[in-house]
Design an enzyme around this catalytic site. Sequence first.
Site, PDB file in Angstrom:
ATOM      1  N   ARG A  42       0.852  -1.192   0.000  1.00 35.54           N
ATOM      2  CA  ARG A  42       0.000   0.000   0.000  1.00 35.54           C
ATOM      3  C   ARG A  42       0.884   1.237   0.000  1.00 35.54           C
ATOM      4  O   ARG A  42       1.680   1.428   0.912  1.00 35.54           O
ATOM      5  CB  ARG A  42      -0.915  -0.006   1.244  1.00 35.54           C
ATOM      6  N   SER A 111     -12.776  -3.318   0.407  1.00 34.18           N
ATOM      7  CA  SER A 111     -12.996  -2.831   1.771  1.00 34.18           C
ATOM      8  C   SER A 111     -14.489  -2.613   1.998  1.00 34.18           C
ATOM      9  O   SER A 111     -15.188  -2.093   1.126  1.00 34.18           O
ATOM     10  CB  SER A 111     -12.278  -1.495   1.987  1.00 34.18           C
ATOM     11  N   LYS A 140      -4.528   4.661   8.936  1.00 31.53           N
ATOM     12  CA  LYS A 140      -5.573   5.084   7.994  1.00 31.53           C
ATOM     13  C   LYS A 140      -6.534   5.992   8.747  1.00 31.53           C
ATOM     14  O   LYS A 140      -7.457   5.533   9.421  1.00 31.53           O
ATOM     15  CB  LYS A 140      -6.294   3.859   7.421  1.00 31.53           C
TER      16      LYS A 140
END
Length: 209
Positions: A42, A111, A140
């Site tokens: 990521r 997600s 996040k």
Amino acid sequence: MDKKAVDYSLYLVTDRELLGNKDLAATVEEAIKGGTTLVQIREKNISTLDFFELALAVKQITGKYKVPFIINDRIDIALAVDADGVHIGQKDMPLTVARKLLGPTKIIGVSASTLEEAVKAQDEGADYLGVGAVFPTRTKSDADHVSLAGFRSIKEGVSVPVVAIGGILKDNIKHVMEAGADGAAVVSAIIASADPYEAACNLRHIIKK
């Protein structure tokens, strides 16, 4: 890759900001040796060229150990390095479009933070779901919170594998496994550890129990 045989149990998500002075590819290798079963790279603040080169380096490691390699969000990078799949969020490219680009054999994870989102993703052909954040997370800042009870109801409402994500550490990983998770996605618990191999070993031991 046989998508039905994928082991989601210890799902590593990378974050270079938590690495300290460690090398990402070497950290991923130590984590895999310790029991990591799937790796997602990521990257949000990086040039396309740097992301491509980083993905190639990590894919060499995952390929060596035959561990599935997922790219977060960037379908172009996934295609460029022939990754095993992608993980997309609710604000990323629609799943149906991603599937057209990647084809039927690639893994696509989505997600979800509600049962409605989870069922929609499953109906559109998601191979697995990432559900959270189950605990507060620093990696996040915009993540929705999903209680363990909410996680359990999502897990019971779909038939595809469901991976818990968000603030999962050695101290709380057993709670998500007890809630029915097919796997736990961890970031800092391994990436920020001084010994990624030992950190992965410890997490894997708890998951197996």
